[in-house]
Design an enzyme around this catalytic site. Sequence first.
Site, PDB file in Angstrom:
ATOM      1  N   TYR A 234     -18.925 -56.424 -24.517  1.00  0.00           N
ATOM      2  CA  TYR A 234     -19.993 -55.998 -23.615  1.00  0.00           C
ATOM      3  C   TYR A 234     -21.317 -56.312 -24.305  1.00  0.00           C
ATOM      4  O   TYR A 234     -21.575 -55.832 -25.404  1.00  0.00           O
ATOM      5  CB  TYR A 234     -19.880 -54.502 -23.295  1.00  0.00           C
ATOM      6  CG  TYR A 234     -18.764 -54.172 -22.344  1.00  0.00           C
ATOM      7  CD1 TYR A 234     -18.996 -54.055 -20.973  1.00  0.00           C
ATOM      8  CD2 TYR A 234     -17.464 -54.000 -22.802  1.00  0.00           C
ATOM      9  CE1 TYR A 234     -17.965 -53.761 -20.090  1.00  0.00           C
ATOM     10  CE2 TYR A 234     -16.418 -53.715 -21.925  1.00  0.00           C
ATOM     11  CZ  TYR A 234     -16.684 -53.594 -20.575  1.00  0.00           C
ATOM     12  OH  TYR A 234     -15.658 -53.312 -19.704  1.00  0.00           O
ATOM     13  N   HIS A 416     -16.430 -46.246 -11.258  1.00  0.00           N
ATOM     14  CA  HIS A 416     -16.627 -46.531 -12.681  1.00  0.00           C
ATOM     15  C   HIS A 416     -15.911 -45.507 -13.557  1.00  0.00           C
ATOM     16  O   HIS A 416     -16.056 -44.296 -13.374  1.00  0.00           O
ATOM     17  CB  HIS A 416     -18.122 -46.514 -13.023  1.00  0.00           C
ATOM     18  CG  HIS A 416     -18.418 -46.732 -14.479  1.00  0.00           C
ATOM     19  ND1 HIS A 416     -18.346 -47.969 -15.072  1.00  0.00           N
ATOM     20  CD2 HIS A 416     -18.770 -45.871 -15.458  1.00  0.00           C
ATOM     21  CE1 HIS A 416     -18.654 -47.858 -16.360  1.00  0.00           C
ATOM     22  NE2 HIS A 416     -18.910 -46.588 -16.611  1.00  0.00           N
TER      23      HIS A 416
END
Length: 576
Positions: A234, A416
């Site tokens: 990420y 999420h």
Amino acid sequence: LGSMKNSGSKPCSCPSFKLREVASMYFTMISVFLVILVVALQGRAPRGSDFPYKVPLDPEGLLELSWNVSYAEQAVNFQLLIRNLQFGLLFGMSDRGEFENADLAVLWSDGRNSYFGDAWSDAEGQVHKDSQQDYQLLGTRRAPEGFYLLFRRAFSTCDPKDYLIEDGTVHLIYGILEKPVPSLQAINISAIHRGLQRVQLLKPNITIPELPSDVKTMEIRAPDVVIPDKETTYWCYMVELPEGFPKHHIVMYEPVITAGNEALVHHMEVFQCTAEFNSFPHYNGPCNFKMMPERLNYCRHVLAAWAMGAQAFYYPEEAGVAFGGPGSSKYLRLEIHYHNPLVFKGRHDSSGIRLYYTATLRHHDAGIMELGLVYTPVMAIPPGEDAFVLTGYCTDKCTQLALPDAGIRIFASQLHTHLAGIKVVTVLSRDGRERQVVNSDRHYSPHFQSLNLPVFEPPQGDELITTCTYNTQNRSQVTVGGFSIMEEMCVNYVHYYPQTQLELCKSAVDPGYLHRYFNLVNRFNDEEVCMCPQVSVPQQFDSVPWNTFNRDVLKSLYGFAPISMHCNKSSAVRFP
């Protein structure tokens, strides 16, 4: 072999065993025709518009999948481009990307003839011909760029061996046959080059609105990133808007992917930072809590989100997302998820998201509201759980207080969690009864967080309940709620208009009842949980012996204990 039958859509009636047996015998008789068809069928080249959705299946780009969705026929039409066809391939779907218990379409060659058929794999990965052939061969074609295979599958069939195609994440699997195989049963799945790709197959059927004449664009891109040589990264990059940038509305956004990296850029998001800080540090590096400045955790207001396979996202003509102007932070954070399973080294990337915005403000500011669980360690998942459930509430009292009399219109939703999440669902409840599913992903993956487009209008006084399911079978320590990637979240970001002051509508278990849980653990277990004031909740959870009794009591606590409700304004101040 490649029998082509029309399978029914749900609800459907299954043929009797005798009819199925007769059909199998009949289609076996025409297998010679299908062998010729696979080898020789030549049709017109499909136009790109015929298959509007496209993803690379493998990181090297040797397999490219395109598809379209027919809601009238309740079916998906697939076009698979194989750039270097050898002796065939497996393509299919499974619950979480496993090659065991998978639903497969197989193209294979014995070195003389080629065959196509519907198949399935058992719990040991052994491939079997399916007695009900629901993958329908539509055609094949050779072209300079490779070999095209066209086929279709109904959303729902009456075959217990088939995967149910539904809204949410679909785990696609593929395997390349590099040697001839005498039969389906001779395919050794463990010995072939294989992989996995996640997509959202069922795309919404919506009309694209026209962009305003004064639209401008802004590209939020991370400059010249050297993609790390590991499977998952990420990457975070901070952007600062120009000084004095006035209020605009974002009306559309789309991905900008560096050529050659289409298979590596998995999903991207642009977050706006909170206005409570005057400045944020510039940063261009991994979104790692040990490396990234802590203040960047306060950049969590979603402006744009894209996942592989998605097209451009358009806002409704009557609304746009506001950014810039007084009371708005000028700092944005771009987050990119790189998926690099082949561990390529030295690959450079400058991907990002292109925003389309206008100074001609629309009738409504669009808002983004967080539903689900508060980021707090009082919500925890024991280790070794295969399906542990946590639920967050946006209560009727909060919506009654914070929403306008006419309610709001929700037009998009993004689920999420962090790495342990496997299923997420949000439902609308009224008077204690479930009325509507807002968004549901039964095959959710934290590595593929697509934007879904439900449209509905919850009025004042409705409840929005978000439930997340987690798998911690590969963990030896308890997992608590929090911001770290190894901690957990349960969130649904809903996009709606008109924007209200309500930005966060979430809950957690009442901390006082969690304290009673630790007391109970001490009474019924030999190992004592330290409950001293200086000991944090995560430390207390770490000292719990995770036997069946302690697990079951924690599940009961989360199911029945009173909750602490967070009905918050964008300023983080709670509604009274």
